[in-house]
Design an enzyme around this catalytic site. Structure first.
Site: not given
Ligand code: ACO
Length: 352
Positions: A112, A279, A309
């Site tokens: 990223c 980003h 992304n």
């Molecule tokens: N649809 C429905 N439910 C989902 C989905 C989905 N697509 N994905 C996860 N859930 C569920 C999980 O299973 C979890 O359920 P549970 O509570 O029953 O266990 C619930 O939603 C909450 O999951 P979290 O992982 O806690 O959700 P969060 O609010 O943290 O969002 C996300 C997840 C979007 C991935 C977030 O954490 C995020 O954006 N993280 C950073 C990503 C990032 O910056 N990456 C860096 C760049 S990528 C690179 O470098 C290649």
């Protein structure tokens, strides 16, 4: 001498995939994806369209805007974590595809933060006097990470087959990642310009590899013998593994620190920044970083809702759009910031 972006372009694939299309493949909802990430749709490349092909579209557009031809370019920097081939990198692929001279090409992979690092590298090479004009490309095709055999071709109209219960369960197991990513490319012509205020002011770049497992591809690498096996693919080790919450926290903590650090180094006030380009990994991250820095939403544009992304593509695509619609105007102070796998992160300043 200053390094000036004299032209930008983008390469966006034609297949727009809305959140609802993904609900056919896995247990997810438009509402979850929108509220947790801000993504409303993303664009998927056609079969056979790699990051080099998208990069070439962006590069051709950027050359046109800069009023340059391939023979004016003295070096290429290509940032991607999803190259067409394991080796060589996309630099030579683009060089041959677009008919550049036999110029040096640099392939870099800071995920990223690819464009952020690429712009800083371009600036250093221009300042060294080695080159006068560099083409910088950030491009990504994430769709090959998707378990395409599990009905994903329906998302781009290549099948109307319903996924089986088993495929649905397998897709659901990786839903936290697959809903976030899209394909896309951005490119910039960066030139050494002797006079004027315009240009690159510097960067603060960082790496912390102490927790690589927070965001990486565990299988399909040269620590494994052979480097790719059917088992790795069956166990989804060929797709990125991400500790979403921990990466989220790192992003919200480290990007504002990098912005403050680059401003301090350049002796400018954080409030002097006119446009902050963050980003596009998650709209909630963008909003949290803006809040921490005390920036009004108008100063912090985003386009994650349309593209998801696109990793190394996000910053050049966003910059291109903001220049195009006047949100970035001559004289404005632009700050780029990113954090991604590595972890690599940082911030840089640019006078438009
Ligand atoms: N649809 C429905 N439910 C989902 C989905 C989905 N697509 N994905 C996860 N859930 C569920 C999980 O299973 C979890 O359920 P549970 O509570 O029953 O266990 C619930 O939603 C909450 O999951 P979290 O992982 O806690 O959700 P969060 O609010 O943290 O969002 C996300 C997840 C979007 C991935 C977030 O954490 C995020 O954006 N993280 C950073 C990503 C990032 O910056 N990456 C860096 C760049 S990528 C690179 O470098 C290649």
């Amino acid at each position: 001498m200053k390094s000036v972006i004299t032209g930008t372009g983008i390469g966006i694939p034609r297949n727009v995939v809305k959140n609802d299309a993904l609900t056919e493949l896995m247990d997810t909802t438009d509402e979850w994806i929108r509220t947790r990430s801000g993504v409303e749709q993303r664009c998927y490349a056609d079969p056979g369209q790699g990051s080099a092909e998208l990069g070439a579209i962006a590069a051709a557009n950027a050359l046109g805007v800069a009023e340059r031809t391939t023979s004016d370019i003295e070096a290429i920097i290509f940032a991607t974590m999803t190259p067409n081939y394991f080796f060589p990198g996309n630099g030579p692929v683009l060089q041959a595809k677009m008919g550049f001279g036999e110029i040096p090409t640099y392939d870099i992979r800071q995920q990223c933060s690819g464009f952020l690092y690429g712009l800083d590298l371009a600036d250093s090479l221009l300042k060294s006097g080695k080159y006068r004009r560099i083409l910088l490309v950030g491009a990504e095709v994430h769709t090959p990470f998707m378990p395409w055999q599990n009905g994903w071709d329906a998302t781009i109209g290549l099948s109307d087959r319903r996924v089986t219960a088993e495929e649905y369960a397998a897709n659901t197991a990786i839903r936290d990642r697959t809903v976030l990513f899209g394909d896309g490319a951005g490119a910039a012509v960066v030139e050494a310009v002797e006079d004027g205020e315009r240009g690159y002011l510097g960067a603060k770049l960082f790496t912390d590899g102490s927790n690589i497992e927070a965001l990486y591809v565990p299988g399909v690498g040269f620590r494994h013998r052979p480097y790719v096996t059917a088992r790795q693919i069956e166990e989804s080790l060929s797709i990125p593994k991400m500790e979403g919450r921990s990466v989220f926290k790192e992003a919200v903590l480290r990007m504002p620190m990098a912005v403050r650090a680059v401003c301090a180094a350049a002796s400018v006030d954080v409030d002097d920044i006119d446009v902050l380009l963050i980003h596009q990994a998650n709209l909630r991250i963008v909003e949290a970083v803006a809040r921490q820095l005390g920036f009004a939403p108008e100063k912090v544009p985003h386009n994650i809702e349309r593209y998801g992304n696109t990793t190394a593509g996000t910053l050049p695509i966003l910059f291109h759009e903001c220049v195009g619609d006047g949100r970035i105007r001559p004289g404005m102070l632009v700050c780029f910031t990113a954090l991604g796998s590595g972890l690599h992160w940082g911030a840089s300043l640019y006078r438009a």
